[in-house]
Design a protein around this motif. Sequence first.
Motif, PDB file in Angstrom:
ATOM      1  N   ILE A  33       0.782  -1.341  -0.013  1.00 48.71           N
ATOM      2  CA  ILE A  33      -0.003   0.073   0.123  1.00 48.71           C
ATOM      3  C   ILE A  33       0.817   1.166   0.011  1.00 48.71           C
ATOM      4  O   ILE A  33       1.728   1.243   0.872  1.00 48.71           O
ATOM      5  CB  ILE A  33      -1.129  -0.031   1.047  1.00 48.71           C
ATOM      6  N   ASP A  34       0.624   2.197  -1.039  1.00 47.16           N
ATOM      7  CA  ASP A  34       1.379   3.287  -1.043  1.00 47.16           C
ATOM      8  C   ASP A  34       0.678   4.366  -0.278  1.00 47.16           C
ATOM      9  O   ASP A  34       1.332   4.701   0.726  1.00 47.16           O
ATOM     10  CB  ASP A  34       1.439   3.716  -2.524  1.00 47.16           C
ATOM     11  N   ARG A  35      -0.324   4.646  -0.529  1.00 44.91           N
ATOM     12  CA  ARG A  35      -1.078   5.834   0.560  1.00 44.91           C
ATOM     13  C   ARG A  35      -2.670   5.739   0.219  1.00 44.91           C
ATOM     14  O   ARG A  35      -3.092   5.046  -0.735  1.00 44.91           O
ATOM     15  CB  ARG A  35      -0.689   7.178   0.306  1.00 44.91           C
ATOM     16  N   ILE A  36      -3.367   6.415   1.119  1.00 46.61           N
ATOM     17  CA  ILE A  36      -4.816   6.663   0.796  1.00 46.61           C
ATOM     18  C   ILE A  36      -4.940   7.600  -0.126  1.00 46.61           C
ATOM     19  O   ILE A  36      -4.603   8.848   0.292  1.00 46.61           O
ATOM     20  CB  ILE A  36      -5.637   7.003   2.231  1.00 46.61           C
ATOM     21  N   ASN A  37      -5.469   7.534  -1.268  1.00 46.48           N
ATOM     22  CA  ASN A  37      -5.652   8.754  -1.969  1.00 46.48           C
ATOM     23  C   ASN A  37      -7.189   9.666  -1.776  1.00 46.48           C
ATOM     24  O   ASN A  37      -7.066  10.680  -1.560  1.00 46.48           O
ATOM     25  CB  ASN A  37      -6.323   8.011  -3.333  1.00 46.48           C
ATOM     26  N   MET A  38      -8.323   8.990  -1.152  1.00 48.12           N
ATOM     27  CA  MET A  38      -9.436   9.366  -0.818  1.00 48.12           C
ATOM     28  C   MET A  38     -10.022   8.804   0.031  1.00 48.12           C
ATOM     29  O   MET A  38     -10.315   7.477   0.012  1.00 48.12           O
ATOM     30  CB  MET A  38     -10.166   9.960  -1.947  1.00 48.12           C
ATOM     31  N   ALA A  39     -11.092   9.357   0.955  1.00 46.63           N
ATOM     32  CA  ALA A  39     -11.982   8.536   1.775  1.00 46.63           C
ATOM     33  C   ALA A  39     -13.229   9.274   1.480  1.00 46.63           C
ATOM     34  O   ALA A  39     -13.388  10.476   1.497  1.00 46.63           O
ATOM     35  CB  ALA A  39     -11.657   8.639   3.287  1.00 46.63           C
ATOM     36  N   ILE A  40     -14.481   8.428   1.277  1.00 46.07           N
ATOM     37  CA  ILE A  40     -15.675   8.947   1.186  1.00 46.07           C
ATOM     38  C   ILE A  40     -16.624   8.505   2.295  1.00 46.07           C
ATOM     39  O   ILE A  40     -16.708   7.281   2.772  1.00 46.07           O
ATOM     40  CB  ILE A  40     -16.269   8.677  -0.172  1.00 46.07           C
ATOM     41  N   ALA A  41     -17.234   9.537   2.981  1.00 46.09           N
ATOM     42  CA  ALA A  41     -18.345   9.148   4.017  1.00 46.09           C
ATOM     43  C   ALA A  41     -19.613   9.279   3.612  1.00 46.09           C
ATOM     44  O   ALA A  41     -20.171  10.150   2.885  1.00 46.09           O
ATOM     45  CB  ALA A  41     -18.069  10.071   5.235  1.00 46.09           C
ATOM     46  N   GLU A  42     -20.384   8.404   3.980  1.00 49.27           N
ATOM     47  CA  GLU A  42     -21.774   8.119   3.429  1.00 49.27           C
ATOM     48  C   GLU A  42     -22.765   7.725   4.446  1.00 49.27           C
ATOM     49  O   GLU A  42     -22.577   7.239   5.496  1.00 49.27           O
ATOM     50  CB  GLU A  42     -21.952   6.995   2.210  1.00 49.27           C
ATOM     51  N   ASN A  43     -23.830   8.227   4.474  1.00 49.81           N
ATOM     52  CA  ASN A  43     -24.947   7.997   5.377  1.00 49.81           C
ATOM     53  C   ASN A  43     -25.736   6.560   4.930  1.00 49.81           C
ATOM     54  O   ASN A  43     -25.264   6.055   4.004  1.00 49.81           O
ATOM     55  CB  ASN A  43     -26.098   9.194   5.577  1.00 49.81           C
ATOM     56  N   THR A  71      -9.253  14.071   1.917  1.00 57.42           N
ATOM     57  CA  THR A  71      -8.069  13.682   0.977  1.00 57.42           C
ATOM     58  C   THR A  71      -6.759  13.921   1.350  1.00 57.42           C
ATOM     59  O   THR A  71      -5.617  13.759   0.629  1.00 57.42           O
ATOM     60  CB  THR A  71      -8.137  14.677  -0.431  1.00 57.42           C
ATOM     61  N   GLN A  72      -7.009  14.126   2.660  1.00 60.65           N
ATOM     62  CA  GLN A  72      -5.461  14.284   3.266  1.00 60.65           C
ATOM     63  C   GLN A  72      -5.158  13.331   4.439  1.00 60.65           C
ATOM     64  O   GLN A  72      -4.485  13.377   5.552  1.00 60.65           O
ATOM     65  CB  GLN A  72      -5.292  15.736   4.056  1.00 60.65           C
ATOM     66  N   LEU A  73      -5.774  12.026   4.470  1.00 58.76           N
ATOM     67  CA  LEU A  73      -5.588  11.073   5.523  1.00 58.76           C
ATOM     68  C   LEU A  73      -4.476  10.444   5.236  1.00 58.76           C
ATOM     69  O   LEU A  73      -3.834  10.209   4.086  1.00 58.76           O
ATOM     70  CB  LEU A  73      -6.836   9.868   5.661  1.00 58.76           C
ATOM     71  N   ALA A  74      -3.598  10.300   6.291  1.00 56.55           N
ATOM     72  CA  ALA A  74      -2.317   9.448   6.559  1.00 56.55           C
ATOM     73  C   ALA A  74      -2.184   8.918   7.553  1.00 56.55           C
ATOM     74  O   ALA A  74      -3.141   8.951   8.715  1.00 56.55           O
ATOM     75  CB  ALA A  74      -1.141  10.688   6.359  1.00 56.55           C
ATOM     76  N   ASP A  75      -1.102   7.832   7.842  1.00 63.56           N
ATOM     77  CA  ASP A  75      -0.821   7.271   9.116  1.00 63.56           C
ATOM     78  C   ASP A  75      -2.177   6.283   9.534  1.00 63.56           C
ATOM     79  O   ASP A  75      -2.544   6.228  10.758  1.00 63.56           O
ATOM     80  CB  ASP A  75      -0.294   7.775  10.052  1.00 63.56           C
ATOM     81  N   ALA A  76      -2.805   5.824   8.345  1.00 60.60           N
ATOM     82  CA  ALA A  76      -4.213   5.096   8.852  1.00 60.60           C
ATOM     83  C   ALA A  76      -3.724   3.499   9.296  1.00 60.60           C
ATOM     84  O   ALA A  76      -3.060   3.106   8.686  1.00 60.60           O
ATOM     85  CB  ALA A  76      -5.077   5.213   7.713  1.00 60.60           C
ATOM     86  N   THR A  77      -4.460   3.143  10.351  1.00 64.60           N
ATOM     87  CA  THR A  77      -4.623   1.910  11.004  1.00 64.60           C
ATOM     88  C   THR A  77      -5.811   1.328  11.172  1.00 64.60           C
ATOM     89  O   THR A  77      -6.674   1.973  11.890  1.00 64.60           O
ATOM     90  CB  THR A  77      -3.438   1.796  12.301  1.00 64.60           C
ATOM     91  N   ILE A  78      -6.145   0.004  10.834  1.00 64.94           N
ATOM     92  CA  ILE A  78      -7.443  -0.671  11.504  1.00 64.94           C
ATOM     93  C   ILE A  78      -6.917  -1.562  12.406  1.00 64.94           C
ATOM     94  O   ILE A  78      -6.026  -2.520  12.166  1.00 64.94           O
ATOM     95  CB  ILE A  78      -7.999  -1.501  10.302  1.00 64.94           C
ATOM     96  N   ASN A  79      -7.319  -1.443  13.706  1.00 65.90           N
ATOM     97  CA  ASN A  79      -6.888  -2.440  14.636  1.00 65.90           C
ATOM     98  C   ASN A  79      -8.179  -3.355  15.100  1.00 65.90           C
ATOM     99  O   ASN A  79      -9.234  -2.690  15.056  1.00 65.90           O
ATOM    100  CB  ASN A  79      -6.688  -1.662  15.833  1.00 65.90           C
ATOM    101  N   ILE A  80      -8.065  -4.699  15.067  1.00 63.61           N
ATOM    102  CA  ILE A  80      -9.010  -5.680  15.486  1.00 63.61           C
ATOM    103  C   ILE A  80      -8.606  -6.327  16.497  1.00 63.61           C
ATOM    104  O   ILE A  80      -7.716  -6.664  16.702  1.00 63.61           O
ATOM    105  CB  ILE A  80      -9.220  -6.527  14.530  1.00 63.61           C
TER     106      ILE A  80
END
Length: 261
Positions: free
Chosen positions: A10-20, A30-39
């Motif tokens: 994974i290079d980077r996150i390009n974009m995130a879209i939030a929906e209802n 468009t500026q998210l970085a250092d993202a981690t999913i923890n389970i």
Amino acid sequence: MVFSIDGFIIDRINMAIAENSAGEVLYTLTQLADATINITSESKEARDKDGTLIRKFYTGKSGTFEANNAVVDMNVLAASTGSPKEVATTSAPIEMPVMRTVKKGTTEITLPGLNADSVRIVGINASGNQVAKYTKEAAANETGFAVSGEKISLPTDANVANFVIKGTRTVKSGAKVQNRADKFPGTISLTLQCFAVDLCQSDVVRMLYVRIPSFQVSPDTSLALQTDTQLQFNGDLQVAYCDEGGKLLYEIYFPEDDIEE
């Protein structure tokens, strides 16, 4: 040949879209970085009389998504407050604070949308300390100022370095975010579009999608008022009980033909 992928980078996150829940786009990031999913998981253990583990029974999972937004973003602020971002328009203007510092000797200043009754003016010296306070008068003089519509006539006091004006004005173009003690973030669906490469075809940048069907942004945030401020965009992965398959926390998609041009 069937496309199948195992190892990827994974290079980077390009974009995130939030929906209802209706699939309507609430905001984009468009500026998210250092993202981690923890389970993490919940479990029960069966042990013998000596405390030796016989079997661990996993009973449930929970997760979090943590990221930093590289710049201060009104959408991130609004998401964490639980109050929507308000956008000023001609038909729905917003009252906002206004502050101006002007040099002594300035006779007047015009502030569009000024609320005349809100104007307060003080005088400061070269060190920035308040040394005088002025009253609203019918005409400007050494100890007073006057307001006519959007125009302020400044005091004639020559014993200060600058005048500081404080008031409110009604704007038709701008935005507002409120953080209220009685409002909390709701549930959204979050889809991340990432740039990634296949280990066996590293010259081709592909799109990788991470979908979190039920996500609640955390209201626990901090806002540093400085140049290099980053905003935390954290929250909990909730179980999407009504999503197809049930109890989905997140899923990853890697289409073969979705390539960065």
